[in-house]
Design a protein around this motif. Structure first.
Motif, PDB file in Angstrom:
ATOM      1  N   MET A  42      -1.491  12.090   8.053  1.00  0.00           N
ATOM      2  CA  MET A  42      -0.254  11.928   7.404  1.00  0.00           C
ATOM      3  C   MET A  42      -0.493  10.436   6.682  1.00  0.00           C
ATOM      4  O   MET A  42      -0.873   9.655   6.974  1.00  0.00           O
ATOM      5  N   LEU A  43      -0.084  10.608   5.363  1.00  0.00           N
ATOM      6  CA  LEU A  43       0.030   9.412   4.332  1.00  0.00           C
ATOM      7  C   LEU A  43       1.216   9.092   4.062  1.00  0.00           C
ATOM      8  O   LEU A  43       2.284   9.972   3.805  1.00  0.00           O
ATOM      9  N   LEU A  44       1.477   7.846   3.826  1.00  0.00           N
ATOM     10  CA  LEU A  44       2.908   7.164   3.442  1.00  0.00           C
ATOM     11  C   LEU A  44       2.719   6.361   2.680  1.00  0.00           C
ATOM     12  O   LEU A  44       1.899   5.424   2.790  1.00  0.00           O
ATOM     13  N   PHE A  45       3.099   6.328   1.147  1.00  0.00           N
ATOM     14  CA  PHE A  45       3.046   5.479   0.073  1.00  0.00           C
ATOM     15  C   PHE A  45       4.278   5.211  -0.742  1.00  0.00           C
ATOM     16  O   PHE A  45       5.114   5.989  -0.639  1.00  0.00           O
ATOM     17  N   ASP A  46       4.443   4.051  -1.274  1.00  0.00           N
ATOM     18  CA  ASP A  46       5.471   3.961  -2.176  1.00  0.00           C
ATOM     19  C   ASP A  46       4.962   3.291  -3.410  1.00  0.00           C
ATOM     20  O   ASP A  46       3.826   2.658  -3.445  1.00  0.00           O
ATOM     21  N   ILE A  47       6.094   2.854  -4.541  1.00  0.00           N
ATOM     22  CA  ILE A  47       5.292   2.549  -6.004  1.00  0.00           C
ATOM     23  C   ILE A  47       5.621   0.904  -5.610  1.00  0.00           C
ATOM     24  O   ILE A  47       6.754   0.417  -5.447  1.00  0.00           O
ATOM     25  N   ASP A  48       4.541   0.267  -5.903  1.00  0.00           N
ATOM     26  CA  ASP A  48       4.819  -1.110  -6.000  1.00  0.00           C
ATOM     27  C   ASP A  48       5.728  -1.770  -6.912  1.00  0.00           C
ATOM     28  O   ASP A  48       5.772  -1.391  -8.167  1.00  0.00           O
ATOM     29  N   ASP A  90      -7.727   6.568  -1.510  1.00  0.00           N
ATOM     30  CA  ASP A  90      -8.164   5.748  -2.597  1.00  0.00           C
ATOM     31  C   ASP A  90      -8.110   6.398  -3.795  1.00  0.00           C
ATOM     32  O   ASP A  90      -8.072   5.768  -4.692  1.00  0.00           O
ATOM     33  N   ARG A  91      -8.553   7.820  -3.820  1.00  0.00           N
ATOM     34  CA  ARG A  91      -8.700   8.457  -5.042  1.00  0.00           C
ATOM     35  C   ARG A  91      -7.019   8.542  -5.595  1.00  0.00           C
ATOM     36  O   ARG A  91      -6.968   8.682  -6.895  1.00  0.00           O
ATOM     37  N   LEU A  92      -6.286   8.819  -4.764  1.00  0.00           N
ATOM     38  CA  LEU A  92      -4.782   9.029  -5.103  1.00  0.00           C
ATOM     39  C   LEU A  92      -4.250   7.549  -5.904  1.00  0.00           C
ATOM     40  O   LEU A  92      -3.874   7.466  -6.870  1.00  0.00           O
ATOM     41  N   ARG A  93      -4.524   6.557  -5.265  1.00  0.00           N
ATOM     42  CA  ARG A  93      -4.300   5.134  -5.760  1.00  0.00           C
ATOM     43  C   ARG A  93      -4.891   5.169  -7.055  1.00  0.00           C
ATOM     44  O   ARG A  93      -4.307   4.408  -7.999  1.00  0.00           O
ATOM     45  N   ILE A 108       0.268   1.839  -6.604  1.00  0.00           N
ATOM     46  CA  ILE A 108       0.855   2.198  -5.366  1.00  0.00           C
ATOM     47  C   ILE A 108       0.365   1.641  -3.971  1.00  0.00           C
ATOM     48  O   ILE A 108      -1.126   1.324  -4.137  1.00  0.00           O
ATOM     49  N   SER A 109       1.005   1.421  -3.009  1.00  0.00           N
ATOM     50  CA  SER A 109       0.171   1.005  -1.862  1.00  0.00           C
ATOM     51  C   SER A 109       0.489   2.294  -0.673  1.00  0.00           C
ATOM     52  O   SER A 109       1.664   2.881  -0.718  1.00  0.00           O
ATOM     53  N   VAL A 110      -0.748   2.386   0.031  1.00  0.00           N
ATOM     54  CA  VAL A 110      -0.774   3.804   0.803  1.00  0.00           C
ATOM     55  C   VAL A 110      -1.303   3.352   2.100  1.00  0.00           C
ATOM     56  O   VAL A 110      -2.087   2.567   2.304  1.00  0.00           O
ATOM     57  N   GLY A 111      -0.366   4.009   3.211  1.00  0.00           N
ATOM     58  CA  GLY A 111      -0.753   3.713   4.560  1.00  0.00           C
ATOM     59  C   GLY A 111      -1.203   5.312   5.080  1.00  0.00           C
ATOM     60  O   GLY A 111      -0.475   6.185   4.913  1.00  0.00           O
ATOM     61  N   GLY A 112      -2.159   5.264   5.967  1.00  0.00           N
ATOM     62  CA  GLY A 112      -2.504   6.711   6.516  1.00  0.00           C
ATOM     63  C   GLY A 112      -3.012   6.430   8.042  1.00  0.00           C
ATOM     64  O   GLY A 112      -3.379   5.527   8.561  1.00  0.00           O
ATOM     65  N   ALA A 113      -2.549   7.646   8.822  1.00  0.00           N
ATOM     66  CA  ALA A 113      -3.066   7.717  10.180  1.00  0.00           C
ATOM     67  C   ALA A 113      -3.113   9.190  10.798  1.00  0.00           C
ATOM     68  O   ALA A 113      -2.990  10.026   9.764  1.00  0.00           O
ATOM     69  N   ALA A 156       0.996  -5.946   2.533  1.00  0.00           N
ATOM     70  CA  ALA A 156       0.588  -7.399   2.719  1.00  0.00           C
ATOM     71  C   ALA A 156      -0.789  -7.943   2.305  1.00  0.00           C
ATOM     72  O   ALA A 156      -1.023  -8.999   2.116  1.00  0.00           O
ATOM     73  N   GLU A 157      -1.862  -6.872   2.017  1.00  0.00           N
ATOM     74  CA  GLU A 157      -2.777  -7.089   1.385  1.00  0.00           C
ATOM     75  C   GLU A 157      -2.848  -7.578  -0.044  1.00  0.00           C
ATOM     76  O   GLU A 157      -3.752  -7.749  -0.626  1.00  0.00           O
ATOM     77  N   GLY A 158      -1.625  -7.463  -0.669  1.00  0.00           N
ATOM     78  CA  GLY A 158      -1.492  -7.565  -2.049  1.00  0.00           C
ATOM     79  C   GLY A 158      -1.104  -6.546  -2.998  1.00  0.00           C
ATOM     80  O   GLY A 158      -1.149  -6.688  -4.255  1.00  0.00           O
ATOM     81  N   ARG A 159      -0.790  -5.363  -2.245  1.00  0.00           N
ATOM     82  CA  ARG A 159      -0.357  -4.048  -3.174  1.00  0.00           C
ATOM     83  C   ARG A 159      -1.694  -3.609  -3.707  1.00  0.00           C
ATOM     84  O   ARG A 159      -2.559  -4.095  -3.723  1.00  0.00           O
ATOM     85  N   ASN A 160      -1.268  -2.205  -4.322  1.00  0.00           N
ATOM     86  CA  ASN A 160      -2.303  -1.664  -4.941  1.00  0.00           C
ATOM     87  C   ASN A 160      -3.617  -1.421  -4.017  1.00  0.00           C
ATOM     88  O   ASN A 160      -4.699  -1.660  -4.236  1.00  0.00           O
ATOM     89  N   CYS A 161      -3.357  -0.921  -2.750  1.00  0.00           N
ATOM     90  CA  CYS A 161      -4.161  -1.100  -1.652  1.00  0.00           C
ATOM     91  C   CYS A 161      -3.783   0.145  -0.961  1.00  0.00           C
ATOM     92  O   CYS A 161      -2.728   0.668  -0.711  1.00  0.00           O
ATOM     93  N   SER A 162      -4.858   0.715  -0.049  1.00  0.00           N
ATOM     94  CA  SER A 162      -4.965   1.914   0.954  1.00  0.00           C
ATOM     95  C   SER A 162      -5.500   1.413   2.386  1.00  0.00           C
ATOM     96  O   SER A 162      -6.543   0.896   2.102  1.00  0.00           O
ATOM     97  N   ILE A 163      -4.607   1.514   3.118  1.00  0.00           N
ATOM     98  CA  ILE A 163      -5.121   1.115   4.653  1.00  0.00           C
ATOM     99  C   ILE A 163      -5.082   2.319   5.525  1.00  0.00           C
ATOM    100  O   ILE A 163      -3.917   3.044   5.710  1.00  0.00           O
ATOM    101  N   VAL A 164      -6.169   2.538   6.301  1.00  0.00           N
ATOM    102  CA  VAL A 164      -6.066   3.691   7.318  1.00  0.00           C
ATOM    103  C   VAL A 164      -5.742   3.023   8.633  1.00  0.00           C
ATOM    104  O   VAL A 164      -6.293   1.861   9.076  1.00  0.00           O
TER     105      VAL A 164
END
Length: 552
Positions: free
Chosen positions: A413-419, A479-482, A503-508, A533-541
């Motif tokens: 599941m991925l959750l992202f929003d527009i910076d 990362d590809r979507l970003r 965008i910033s993206v989080g996934g689990a 928190a990492e500065g946006r335009n970032c993806s974190i699993v």
């Protein structure tokens, strides 16, 4: 002198700031004329859902009338409900001692066409020549300034004439009334389907009492029981039910329904439903040749169909199928279909009337099921982006997790929003913000796998369900979507936007990170917060340390 001048300057500044504050409040009101729109829609949805699906028109209509008064500043309301070839005055608010019988509207084809094909918001003056002089005079005297038709596709159910103090040009008013139209029209449509069901029930009961012939040879499956198909609102469930009835009525060991092969890949006939018939298929050209040699309302032995003598491959295919009988059978008038079966030994030849009658009722029930599925689809769709909405997301996430548990698989599941989306809205306005959200939705549809499910989570947040995706798959896709969003040109000359969006993206992943839908959403949200928190335009699993850090 200096002190006096300072006081005067300060006083002028206070007046200027007060004026700016007043203008800002007016702007905010104009941006959202419905007040707390998310809360209004949430309350509206929860109070109307059950009533509209049950076809409880009175409850839905009462709720809509309250909303028009409470949230749309309406102090005059007339609602005309359709009764065959006219519209009767069904509801009045804000006008006393109005004789209902004097304001019946005769329905002409021109008036119906204008109501169901025009804009959802229009002036009553548009229909002035078609509603009668008396109603036209009343509309003028009461200053009714909004006409709001209620319809579903080509079916008109009624029309509101309203007086409101809100700006009718505001896009939120238009969207809000479209939502009201959907709810009330769905309730009317469900009620109409149920009324048709009752009429068919009466006809079949009459048929059952006047004829000794049974439709299907089973104590459970007499003519009256066929109407039960109208309570099936899922297309696949209806097909399965029809197949069961056919198998029982034909006393079949094996049975197969084949739908139109034009809808299938590489010319193979679509085996829409098969019972005990593995390994049998028809190529598209074979299906068409066989269908073309069968006359309507007749059954054939598969080895004795005239005109197919030269079709050696087709004959061989039929003889190897262990299906000895065939006839035409389809769920839609414009969709060819074939019914194959093998009767049990000693079973009499079936009456073609039985098959034809079941086919006719199945077609009517299929219209009912497809209409209901379309209504359900509308309730699952986000009106702005055309993507699925939060309600559908919750439903599908629960389903995918249950499926993953059953087959011991994983779900990402991925959750992202527009910076900085709020800054974009404040700078360029909400209309441009809506356009940006729609464009991002389009990009998502072009980037996802076919099995992924994308929904608008709310505001500028989007969520993606990725069946059978592990952490590595999620990480690569995130990362590809970003990068796709980052390199897309959103430049627009009209608002002088330079075109850069990130965008910033989080996934689990279930069950690695969470053992339930709620926890999976939470873990994805924690990962998204980390990406911000990492500065946006970032993806974190997601990793367990994110939870430990959040506790500290």
């Amino acid at each position: 002198m200096d002190f006096s001048f300072s006081n005067i300057a300060l006083l002028i500044l206070v007046f200027v700031l007060s004026g700016l504050l007043f203008m800002r409040q007016r702007q905010i009101k104009n941006l959202n004329p419905v007040g707390n729109l998310p809360e209004v829609l949430k309350r509206l949805y929860s109070s109307m859902r059950t009533s509209r699906i049950d076809g409880n028109i009175q409850k839905v209509a009462n709720e809509i009338s309250q909303i028009l008064v409470r949230d749309l500043a309406s102090d005059r309301i007339l609602f005309f409900r359709r009764q065959k070839n006219h519209l009767d005055l069904n509801y009045i608010f804000g006008i006393k001692n109005l004789p209902r019988s004097q304001y019946r509207i005769t329905l002409s084809k021109k008036l119906i066409d204008q109501l169901i094909s025009g804009d959802i918001i229009t002036s009553p003056a548009k229909y002035s020549e078609l509603v009668g002089d008396q109603l036209q005079l009343l509309i003028s005297e009461e200053n009714l300034n909004l006409a709001f038709p209620v319809f579903w596709k080509d079916n008109l159910f009624g029309v509101y004439f309203i007086r409101t103090s809100l700006s009718l040009s505001h896009p939120l008013i238009r969207l809000f009334l479209m939502f009201l139209n959907q709810n009330l029209s769905v309730a009317y449509h469900v009620k109409r389907l149920e009324s048709n069901r009752e009429i068919l029930q009466a006809k079949l009961n009459a048929l059952d009492s006047t004829k000794s012939e049974t439709v299907i040879d089973s104590s459970k499956e007499g003519p009256g029981h066929l109407i039960e198909m109208f309570s099936l609102y899922n297309v696949n469930d209806l097909k399965a039910d029809v197949a069961d009835r056919l198998k029982a009525g034909l006393r079949a060991n094996r049975l197969l329904l084949i739908a139109n092969p034009d809808d299938t890949v590489e010319g193979e006939a679509n085996l829409s439903l098969g019972l005990d018939s593995p390994g049998f298929s028809l190529k598209g050209d074979q299906f068409k040749k066989l269908f073309g040699h069968l006359k309507k309302d007749q059954t054939y032995e598969t080895g004795k169909i005239k005109g197919l003598e030269s079709e050696v491959d087709l004959q061989r295919n039929l003889s190897q199928s262990n299906l000895s009988q065939v006839t035409r059978f389809s769920f839609q008038n414009d969709e060819p279909g074939l019914l194959f079966w093998s009767p049990r030994k000693g079973s009499p030849r079936p009456e073609t009337k039985m098959i034809g009658r079941l086919e006719k009722i199945a077609r009517q029930a299929m219209v009912n099921a497809k209409e209901f599925e379309r209504m359900e689809e509308m309730s699952y769709t986000d009106s702005l982006t055309g993507l699925y909405n939060y309600r559908y997301f919750v439903k599908r996430l629960a389903e995918e997790i249950q499926r993953a548990k059953r087959y011991k698989r994983q779900v990402g599941m991925l959750l992202f929003d527009i910076d900085d989306f709020k800054l974009y809205n404040d700078t360029y306005g909400h209309q441009w913000g809506d356009r940006l959200l729609r464009r991002v939705g389009e990009i998502l549809g072009q980037t996802l796998r076919s099995i992924d499910i994308i929904s608008r989570y709310g505001g500028d947040e989007f969520c993606i369900i990725m069946p059978e995706a592990d952490k590595a798959t999620c990480g690569v896709f995130m990362d590809r979507l970003r990068k796709v969003i980052m390199t897309t040109d959103f430049h627009n000359k009209l608002n002088e936007f330079e075109g850069r969006v990130t965008i910033s993206v989080g996934g689990a992943v279930f069950p690695i990170d969470a053992d339930s839908a709620e926890k999976l959403i939470y873990c994805s949200d924690m990962a998204l917060l980390k990406a911000k928190a990492e500065g946006r335009n970032c993806s974190i699993v997601f990793e367990d340390e994110l939870l430990r850090n959040s506790r500290t």
